[in-house]
Motif scaffolding. Structure first.
Motif, PDB file in Angstrom:
ATOM      1  N   LEU A   1       1.051  -1.108   0.128  1.00  0.00           N
ATOM      2  CA  LEU A   1      -0.024   0.019  -0.113  1.00  0.00           C
ATOM      3  C   LEU A   1       0.854   1.357  -0.005  1.00  0.00           C
ATOM      4  CD1 LEU A   1      -2.592  -1.218   2.834  1.00  0.00           C
ATOM      5  CD2 LEU A   1      -2.740  -1.610   0.230  1.00  0.00           C
ATOM      6  N   ASN A   2       0.929   2.131  -0.933  1.00  0.00           N
ATOM      7  CA  ASN A   2       1.736   3.110  -1.216  1.00  0.00           C
ATOM      8  C   ASN A   2       1.146   4.532  -1.887  1.00  0.00           C
ATOM      9  OD1 ASN A   2       1.502   2.792  -3.953  1.00  0.00           O
ATOM     10  ND2 ASN A   2       3.747   2.480  -4.337  1.00  0.00           N
ATOM     11  N   ASN A   3       1.872   5.520  -1.681  1.00  0.00           N
ATOM     12  CA  ASN A   3       1.455   6.594  -2.502  1.00  0.00           C
ATOM     13  C   ASN A   3       2.608   7.373  -2.579  1.00  0.00           C
ATOM     14  OD1 ASN A   3       1.652   8.096  -0.061  1.00  0.00           O
ATOM     15  ND2 ASN A   3      -0.362   8.453  -0.058  1.00  0.00           N
ATOM     16  N   TYR A   4       2.714   8.492  -3.506  1.00  0.00           N
ATOM     17  CA  TYR A   4       3.937   9.274  -3.945  1.00  0.00           C
ATOM     18  C   TYR A   4       3.816  10.756  -3.575  1.00  0.00           C
ATOM     19  CZ  TYR A   4       4.966   5.031  -6.698  1.00  0.00           C
ATOM     20  OH  TYR A   4       5.158   3.747  -6.968  1.00  0.00           O
ATOM     21  N   ASN A   5       4.676  11.529  -3.013  1.00  0.00           N
ATOM     22  CA  ASN A   5       4.595  12.809  -3.070  1.00  0.00           C
ATOM     23  C   ASN A   5       4.891  13.633  -4.198  1.00  0.00           C
ATOM     24  OD1 ASN A   5       7.271  13.115  -3.533  1.00  0.00           O
ATOM     25  ND2 ASN A   5       8.132  13.319  -1.429  1.00  0.00           N
ATOM     26  N   GLU A   6       4.653  15.058  -3.909  1.00  0.00           N
ATOM     27  CA  GLU A   6       4.841  15.683  -5.130  1.00  0.00           C
ATOM     28  C   GLU A   6       5.978  15.680  -5.901  1.00  0.00           C
ATOM     29  OE1 GLU A   6       5.873  18.121  -1.644  1.00  0.00           O
ATOM     30  OE2 GLU A   6       4.355  16.799  -2.200  1.00  0.00           O
ATOM     31  N   ASN A   7       7.051  15.065  -5.253  1.00  0.00           N
ATOM     32  CA  ASN A   7       8.242  15.050  -6.003  1.00  0.00           C
ATOM     33  C   ASN A   7       8.486  13.521  -6.638  1.00  0.00           C
ATOM     34  OD1 ASN A   7       9.185  17.770  -5.401  1.00  0.00           O
ATOM     35  ND2 ASN A   7       9.750  17.012  -3.199  1.00  0.00           N
ATOM     36  N   GLY A   8       7.382  12.769  -6.565  1.00  0.00           N
ATOM     37  CA  GLY A   8       7.674  11.462  -7.128  1.00  0.00           C
ATOM     38  C   GLY A   8       8.091  10.367  -6.041  1.00  0.00           C
ATOM     39  N   LYS A   9       8.578  10.830  -5.023  1.00  0.00           N
ATOM     40  CA  LYS A   9       9.205  10.055  -3.905  1.00  0.00           C
ATOM     41  C   LYS A   9       8.150   8.989  -3.608  1.00  0.00           C
ATOM     42  CE  LYS A   9      12.045   9.518   0.057  1.00  0.00           C
ATOM     43  NZ  LYS A   9      12.634  10.216   1.431  1.00  0.00           N
ATOM     44  N   GLU A  10       8.329   7.722  -3.392  1.00  0.00           N
ATOM     45  CA  GLU A  10       7.386   6.719  -2.913  1.00  0.00           C
ATOM     46  C   GLU A  10       7.348   6.513  -1.325  1.00  0.00           C
ATOM     47  OE1 GLU A  10       6.060   2.045  -3.641  1.00  0.00           O
ATOM     48  OE2 GLU A  10       8.243   2.573  -3.681  1.00  0.00           O
ATOM     49  N   PHE A  11       6.242   6.577  -0.847  1.00  0.00           N
ATOM     50  CA  PHE A  11       6.011   6.170   0.462  1.00  0.00           C
ATOM     51  C   PHE A  11       5.107   4.907   0.752  1.00  0.00           C
ATOM     52  CE2 PHE A  11       4.091   6.549   4.762  1.00  0.00           C
ATOM     53  CZ  PHE A  11       5.154   6.661   5.683  1.00  0.00           C
ATOM     54  N   ILE A  12       5.706   4.031   1.355  1.00  0.00           N
ATOM     55  CA  ILE A  12       5.079   2.809   1.635  1.00  0.00           C
ATOM     56  C   ILE A  12       4.456   2.773   2.952  1.00  0.00           C
ATOM     57  CG2 ILE A  12       5.371   0.202   1.882  1.00  0.00           C
ATOM     58  CD1 ILE A  12       7.770   0.526   0.091  1.00  0.00           C
ATOM     59  N   HIS A  13       3.149   2.465   2.953  1.00  0.00           N
ATOM     60  CA  HIS A  13       2.291   2.376   4.279  1.00  0.00           C
ATOM     61  C   HIS A  13       2.292   1.041   4.817  1.00  0.00           C
ATOM     62  CE1 HIS A  13       0.408   6.622   3.517  1.00  0.00           C
ATOM     63  NE2 HIS A  13       0.757   6.086   2.287  1.00  0.00           N
ATOM     64  N   ASN A  14       2.259   0.048   3.960  1.00  0.00           N
ATOM     65  CA  ASN A  14       2.217  -1.326   4.479  1.00  0.00           C
ATOM     66  C   ASN A  14       2.729  -2.188   3.496  1.00  0.00           C
ATOM     67  OD1 ASN A  14       2.265  -3.433   6.450  1.00  0.00           O
ATOM     68  ND2 ASN A  14       0.152  -2.924   7.480  1.00  0.00           N
TER      69      ASN A  14
ATOM     70  N   HIS B   1      10.226 -12.231  11.431  1.00  0.00           N
ATOM     71  CA  HIS B   1      10.802 -12.089  10.342  1.00  0.00           C
ATOM     72  C   HIS B   1      10.271 -10.682   9.543  1.00  0.00           C
ATOM     73  CE1 HIS B   1      12.181 -12.938   6.191  1.00  0.00           C
ATOM     74  NE2 HIS B   1      13.067 -12.198   6.651  1.00  0.00           N
ATOM     75  N   ILE B   2      11.266  -9.624   9.750  1.00  0.00           N
ATOM     76  CA  ILE B   2      10.677  -8.303   8.883  1.00  0.00           C
ATOM     77  C   ILE B   2      10.925  -8.645   7.268  1.00  0.00           C
ATOM     78  CG2 ILE B   2      11.009  -6.050   8.599  1.00  0.00           C
ATOM     79  CD1 ILE B   2       9.808  -6.793  11.253  1.00  0.00           C
ATOM     80  N   ALA B   3       9.919  -9.072   6.731  1.00  0.00           N
ATOM     81  CA  ALA B   3      10.277  -9.535   5.244  1.00  0.00           C
ATOM     82  C   ALA B   3      10.345  -8.597   4.286  1.00  0.00           C
ATOM     83  CB  ALA B   3       9.291 -10.665   4.996  1.00  0.00           C
ATOM     84  N   PHE B   4      11.065  -7.246   4.585  1.00  0.00           N
ATOM     85  CA  PHE B   4      11.168  -6.173   3.923  1.00  0.00           C
ATOM     86  C   PHE B   4      12.570  -5.760   3.415  1.00  0.00           C
ATOM     87  CE2 PHE B   4       7.457  -3.975   5.742  1.00  0.00           C
ATOM     88  CZ  PHE B   4       6.663  -4.938   5.249  1.00  0.00           C
ATOM     89  N   THR B   5      12.896  -5.507   2.200  1.00  0.00           N
ATOM     90  CA  THR B   5      14.278  -5.106   1.681  1.00  0.00           C
ATOM     91  C   THR B   5      14.563  -3.522   2.500  1.00  0.00           C
ATOM     92  OG1 THR B   5      13.643  -3.374  -0.030  1.00  0.00           O
ATOM     93  CG2 THR B   5      13.936  -5.898  -0.508  1.00  0.00           C
ATOM     94  N   ARG B   6      15.745  -3.432   2.641  1.00  0.00           N
ATOM     95  CA  ARG B   6      16.401  -2.129   3.205  1.00  0.00           C
ATOM     96  C   ARG B   6      15.797  -0.909   2.494  1.00  0.00           C
ATOM     97  NH1 ARG B   6      18.083  -6.764   5.524  1.00  0.00           N
ATOM     98  NH2 ARG B   6      20.152  -6.416   6.925  1.00  0.00           N
ATOM     99  N   GLN B   7      15.566  -1.018   1.309  1.00  0.00           N
ATOM    100  CA  GLN B   7      15.131  -0.083   0.337  1.00  0.00           C
ATOM    101  C   GLN B   7      13.581   0.221   0.834  1.00  0.00           C
ATOM    102  OE1 GLN B   7      16.402   2.204  -2.159  1.00  0.00           O
ATOM    103  NE2 GLN B   7      14.333   3.107  -1.369  1.00  0.00           N
ATOM    104  N   GLN B   8      12.781  -0.751   0.929  1.00  0.00           N
ATOM    105  CA  GLN B   8      11.305  -0.862   1.326  1.00  0.00           C
ATOM    106  C   GLN B   8      11.070  -0.204   2.741  1.00  0.00           C
ATOM    107  OE1 GLN B   8      10.227  -4.792   0.772  1.00  0.00           O
ATOM    108  NE2 GLN B   8       9.249  -4.603  -1.426  1.00  0.00           N
ATOM    109  N   ILE B   9      12.176  -0.583   3.702  1.00  0.00           N
ATOM    110  CA  ILE B   9      12.099  -0.064   5.079  1.00  0.00           C
ATOM    111  C   ILE B   9      12.540   1.625   5.123  1.00  0.00           C
ATOM    112  CG2 ILE B   9      13.246  -0.148   7.125  1.00  0.00           C
ATOM    113  CD1 ILE B   9      13.521  -3.125   6.939  1.00  0.00           C
ATOM    114  N   ALA B  10      13.419   1.809   4.115  1.00  0.00           N
ATOM    115  CA  ALA B  10      13.713   3.165   3.850  1.00  0.00           C
ATOM    116  C   ALA B  10      12.378   3.752   3.505  1.00  0.00           C
ATOM    117  CB  ALA B  10      14.795   3.528   2.949  1.00  0.00           C
ATOM    118  N   ASN B  11      11.615   3.452   2.471  1.00  0.00           N
ATOM    119  CA  ASN B  11      10.366   4.068   1.846  1.00  0.00           C
ATOM    120  C   ASN B  11       9.417   4.280   3.014  1.00  0.00           C
ATOM    121  OD1 ASN B  11      11.499   4.387  -0.595  1.00  0.00           O
ATOM    122  ND2 ASN B  11      10.653   2.669  -1.506  1.00  0.00           N
ATOM    123  N   LEU B  12       9.197   2.982   3.890  1.00  0.00           N
ATOM    124  CA  LEU B  12       8.347   3.088   4.864  1.00  0.00           C
ATOM    125  C   LEU B  12       8.480   4.229   5.863  1.00  0.00           C
ATOM    126  CD1 LEU B  12       7.824  -0.713   5.176  1.00  0.00           C
ATOM    127  CD2 LEU B  12       5.938   0.903   5.342  1.00  0.00           C
TER     128      LEU B  12
END
Length: 204
Positions: free
Chosen positions: A50-63, A163-174
């Motif tokens: 579940l995600n969206n993007y800010n005005e600069n196109g950066k992804e934020f993952i909610h879950n 187990h936190i089954a997320f990549t480091r990049q996904q955690i950064a986006n979260l």
């Protein structure tokens, strides 16, 4: 603390009220921001972010949700459009139940309504806890808030076994952190005993 794994309704019950199973490909969108909320969704196989993007196109993952978890039901109660996107991270099988059928099912099964209320309340509580963490300038507090939130969706009640089954990049986006900051902070958390890092897996 043991928590409720939101929300897993018996599949036969869903189908008896007119649900259908659909197959989605990796990266396929289940719904997008501003779509009308028309279905209850439950994952049979696969993963959905579940995600969206800010005005600069950066992804934020909610879950990121997996097998036997549901999503999108809160908007059915509010009659609001989705404020987020739901995108498959891998090939997935998803059961969807039309909105009117969903409410008919709840009216005929009051126990489900109580469970749904508990799940939605739990989600609000842990979302607020996570937002507290995200408001902190301390990367460790941000990560801890996220890890607590993710663990709240599962039944594991143990130390360093989830187990936190997320990549480091996904955690950064979260969390809104840089990947380098996430990596550095995770190593620090391991040294302090907050987590275990095992073959690149994060155990909390």
């Amino acid at each position: 603390m043991k928590t409720i794994s939101c929300m897993n309704i018996d599949e036969s019950l869903l189908y008896s009220f007119g649900a259908e199973g659909r197959d989605y490909k990796k990266r396929e969108t289940v719904f997008k921001e501003e779509d009308h909320a028309l279905y209850y969704f439950q994952i049979r196989e696969g993963k959905v972010k579940l995600n969206n993007y800010n005005e600069n196109g950066k992804e934020f993952i909610h879950n990121i949700l997996g097998k036997k978890q549901s999503f999108g039901e809160a908007m059915l109660f509010l009659s609001q459009d989705y404020p987020i996107n739901a995108v498959c991270l891998e090939d997935s099988q998803i059961i969807r139940l039309p909105k009117n059928n969903f409410f008919e099912m709840l009216s005929q099964n009051p126990n489900l309504s109580l469970e749904m209320n508990a799940c939605l309340s739990q989600e609000v509580y842990y979302k607020l806890k996570m937002m507290q963490g995200l408001a902190s300038q301390n990367p460790m507090q941000r990560l801890k808030g996220l890890l607590d939130y993710l663990k709240s969706y599962h039944d594991e009640d143990c130390h360093h076994c989830f187990h936190i089954a997320f990549t480091r990049q996904q955690i950064a986006n979260l969390t809104g952190l840089r990947v380098e900051t996430v990596i550095r902070t995770l190593k620090k958390m391991e040294k302090e005993g907050s987590i275990t890092l095992q073959d690149r897996k994060i155990l909390y």
